[in-house]
Each structure stands twice: as C-alpha cells, then as structure tokens.
Motif scaffolding. Structure first.
Motif, PDB file in Angstrom:
ATOM      1  N   GLY A  45      86.568  17.979  14.659  1.00  0.00           N
ATOM      2  CA  GLY A  45      87.776  18.241  13.894  1.00  0.00           C
ATOM      3  C   GLY A  45      89.015  17.973  14.725  1.00  0.00           C
ATOM      4  O   GLY A  45      89.182  16.873  15.276  1.00  0.00           O
ATOM      5  N   GLU A  46      89.871  18.977  14.860  1.00  0.00           N
ATOM      6  CA  GLU A  46      91.082  18.840  15.663  1.00  0.00           C
ATOM      7  C   GLU A  46      90.836  19.149  17.127  1.00  0.00           C
ATOM      8  O   GLU A  46      91.767  19.111  17.927  1.00  0.00           O
ATOM      9  CB  GLU A  46      92.178  19.758  15.113  1.00  0.00           C
ATOM     10  N   HIS A  47      89.603  19.466  17.473  1.00  0.00           N
ATOM     11  CA  HIS A  47      89.257  19.761  18.857  1.00  0.00           C
ATOM     12  C   HIS A  47      88.099  18.876  19.294  1.00  0.00           C
ATOM     13  O   HIS A  47      87.778  17.888  18.647  1.00  0.00           O
ATOM     14  CB  HIS A  47      88.893  21.242  19.007  1.00  0.00           C
ATOM     15  N   GLN A  48      87.473  19.247  20.394  1.00  0.00           N
ATOM     16  CA  GLN A  48      86.257  18.601  20.855  1.00  0.00           C
ATOM     17  C   GLN A  48      85.219  19.676  21.132  1.00  0.00           C
ATOM     18  O   GLN A  48      85.536  20.847  21.253  1.00  0.00           O
ATOM     19  CB  GLN A  48      86.521  17.815  22.148  1.00  0.00           C
ATOM     20  N   LYS A  49      83.969  19.245  21.204  1.00  0.00           N
ATOM     21  CA  LYS A  49      82.885  20.154  21.581  1.00  0.00           C
ATOM     22  C   LYS A  49      81.993  19.440  22.584  1.00  0.00           C
ATOM     23  O   LYS A  49      82.009  18.209  22.688  1.00  0.00           O
ATOM     24  CB  LYS A  49      82.079  20.610  20.365  1.00  0.00           C
ATOM     25  N   ALA A  50      81.233  20.215  23.326  1.00  0.00           N
ATOM     26  CA  ALA A  50      80.403  19.623  24.381  1.00  0.00           C
ATOM     27  C   ALA A  50      79.078  20.354  24.502  1.00  0.00           C
ATOM     28  O   ALA A  50      78.960  21.535  24.156  1.00  0.00           O
ATOM     29  CB  ALA A  50      81.139  19.658  25.717  1.00  0.00           C
ATOM     30  N   LEU A  51      78.086  19.635  24.989  1.00  0.00           N
ATOM     31  CA  LEU A  51      76.809  20.206  25.392  1.00  0.00           C
ATOM     32  C   LEU A  51      76.656  19.951  26.881  1.00  0.00           C
ATOM     33  O   LEU A  51      76.912  18.838  27.355  1.00  0.00           O
ATOM     34  CB  LEU A  51      75.651  19.566  24.634  1.00  0.00           C
ATOM     35  N   ILE A  52      76.267  20.983  27.619  1.00  0.00           N
ATOM     36  CA  ILE A  52      76.103  20.847  29.069  1.00  0.00           C
ATOM     37  C   ILE A  52      74.746  21.414  29.469  1.00  0.00           C
ATOM     38  O   ILE A  52      74.443  22.573  29.172  1.00  0.00           O
ATOM     39  CB  ILE A  52      77.213  21.587  29.837  1.00  0.00           C
ATOM     40  N   MET A  53      73.957  20.590  30.117  1.00  0.00           N
ATOM     41  CA  MET A  53      72.680  21.031  30.651  1.00  0.00           C
ATOM     42  C   MET A  53      72.836  21.208  32.157  1.00  0.00           C
ATOM     43  O   MET A  53      73.122  20.248  32.882  1.00  0.00           O
ATOM     44  CB  MET A  53      71.578  20.018  30.362  1.00  0.00           C
ATOM     45  N   PHE A  54      72.677  22.427  32.632  1.00  0.00           N
ATOM     46  CA  PHE A  54      72.767  22.716  34.056  1.00  0.00           C
ATOM     47  C   PHE A  54      71.378  22.638  34.695  1.00  0.00           C
ATOM     48  O   PHE A  54      70.360  22.691  34.011  1.00  0.00           O
ATOM     49  CB  PHE A  54      73.356  24.108  34.286  1.00  0.00           C
ATOM     50  N   GLU A  55      71.365  22.535  36.005  1.00  0.00           N
ATOM     51  CA  GLU A  55      70.090  22.503  36.718  1.00  0.00           C
ATOM     52  C   GLU A  55      69.506  23.885  36.930  1.00  0.00           C
ATOM     53  O   GLU A  55      68.329  24.019  37.248  1.00  0.00           O
ATOM     54  CB  GLU A  55      70.251  21.789  38.072  1.00  0.00           C
ATOM     55  N   SER A  56      70.328  24.925  36.767  1.00  0.00           N
ATOM     56  CA  SER A  56      69.833  26.295  36.937  1.00  0.00           C
ATOM     57  C   SER A  56      70.332  27.180  35.810  1.00  0.00           C
ATOM     58  O   SER A  56      71.409  26.943  35.239  1.00  0.00           O
ATOM     59  CB  SER A  56      70.262  26.872  38.285  1.00  0.00           C
TER      60      SER A  56
END
Length: 250
Positions: A45-56
């Motif tokens: 929409g008017e923003h952004q979104k993210a997916l983050i996969m960490f190692e721990s």
C-alpha cells in the motif's frame, strides 16, 4: 523468499516501513540483531513490508523487541512470521555463554561481529549510538527480556561496566560536556521527542502499553544507562577519528 515448510522462530515479518526507505537501510538496521540469512522487501500500500530470516532465533527475538522503533520516518512493526507456542523459560533462555559481552571492546560495536554473544540491551545501545530512535518503551522491553532470560549476574555486570566505562571516558574526554553536541550529531533529541509523543497515547490507553509504562518506571536507571552508553560510544568513535594521522586510511 521461499517460506520454510516447517515453522521456525527465525523468520520475522516487518510492516509499516516507509515507502521511501531503501532495502539496504532496513537491512543495516536489522544486522545489529544478528546475521541475516535471507531478506525480502516489497510494496504494501502506502508503505513497505519485509520478511527477514535470521541465522539464530535469538537474533529474531531481538528484532521483535525492536517493534515501534523509528527507522527514518516510520515506526516499524515487527512480529514472528509463524505463531509458535511460547517455550518454557528453561528452553527459551539463551545459555550463559551466549549472553557474555565485553563492555571494554568498542571495536565490537558495529554490525558484522557475533551479535548472539551480546545482551539485547547491548545491541540497543549500539543502535542508539548509530542514530536510531528506539524510544524508552522499546528499551524497557529489551531490558525486561535480558532480566527474564539472561543470566542475572551477566546482565548486572553489563550495566556496572557501562557506568565504569562512562566514568573513565568522562574523565579522559569530558563526555558529559559533549553530551548536547553528541545528541545533536546523531539526532537523538529530536527523534526521541517524536518517538515519545507518538508512544504516549499507546502507553496510556492499551493494556500492553500500560505494562510497558510500568517497565519504564521499573528500569528507569538502566534506560538512562543505555542512553549514556550510546553517547559514550559516539564519543569513542569521534575521538578515535580525530586521533588518526592526517591521510590515514578510514
């Protein structure tokens, strides 16, 4: 990003990211939490979104505790991607070795080192010193996590070390006299005011906010310690830069 078929606590989703925030800016912010295995940002929409996969899983939990931090012009929201039942304290607690941190080693206050060896409070102090506005409510949640899941003696040692280091640097470089200059340089005063104003209604009018408001009171001294540590770290970097010979490599 390919979503794992099995549930994992290492994957988080981030929403309410400013539409003009660059992916590398967001990645740099979350690198403070720990090593990132995979990363994806898309419009929302008017923003952004993210997916983050960490190692721990500890890095992912640290990221969750940063929900409501100010990244550029937006208060990001962070939550686990999978709804995994909470572990018991015994299973959730990082081992003592994972929480040991060396308060004297200022060279470790930049992303790229093993963040899993640091307390959440340590990581938050680093973020503050890099100019991010976390807000006292975010700091209080990080401190509570350290007290709940950390080794109490280790956590107390960290805050004792902060006060010891600050006293030493204040005597050597007059850190207190430079406090306003440091805050202006990293934008803490203006950003913290904005964070506080936007968080005030949430703190007063929601059950979760009221709990965090109580944590702020409970951990007020340690919150102050983290702000002081952020100023000290900036002063350390400034003095190191000034002491380099002219023409020395950065």
């Amino acid at each position: 990003m390919k979503i794992p078929t099995e549930q994992t606590p290492k994957l988080v989703k981030v929403t309410n990211i400013g539409k003009d925030t660059k992916p590398e800016t967001l990645r740099d912010f979350f690198t403070f939490c720990g090593k990132i295995q995979d990363f994806e940002v898309e419009a929302d929409g008017e923003h952004q979104k993210a997916l983050i996969m960490f190692e721990s899983s500890k890095a992912a939990k640290t990221a969750e505790l940063l929900s409501n931090a100010l990244v550029e012009d937006s208060h990001i929201q962070v939550e686990p991607y999978f709804e995994i039942p909470a572990l018991t304290d015994e299973k959730a607690a990082p081992s003592p070795e994972r929480l040991i941190t060396d308060g004297d080693d200022d060279e470790k206050t930049t992303p790229g080192h093993d963040q899993d060896k640091k307390t959440v409070s340590n990581i938050m102090a680093e973020l503050l010193s890099s100019g991010y506005a976390l807000g006292d409510q975010v700091l209080a949640k990080g401190i509570e996590f350290d007290h709940q899941y950390g080794v109490r003696d280790t956590v107390q040692h960290y805050y004792d070390q902060i006060r010891h280091n600050l006293q030493q640097w204040d005597e050597q470089y007059h850190v207190s006299e430079k406090a306003n200059e440091v805050e202006q340089r990293i934008g803490l005063q203006e950003k913290q005011k904005e964070v506080s104003e936007k968080a005030h209604e949430w703190l007063q009018n929601t059950p979760t906010g009221q709990k965090v408001s109580g944590l702020i009171t409970q951990f007020s001294q340690q919150i102050s310690d983290l702000h002081n540590e952020a100023k000290r770290l900036v002063s350390v970097r400034q003095n190191e830069a000034q002491s380099k010979p002219s023409g020395a490599a950065a």
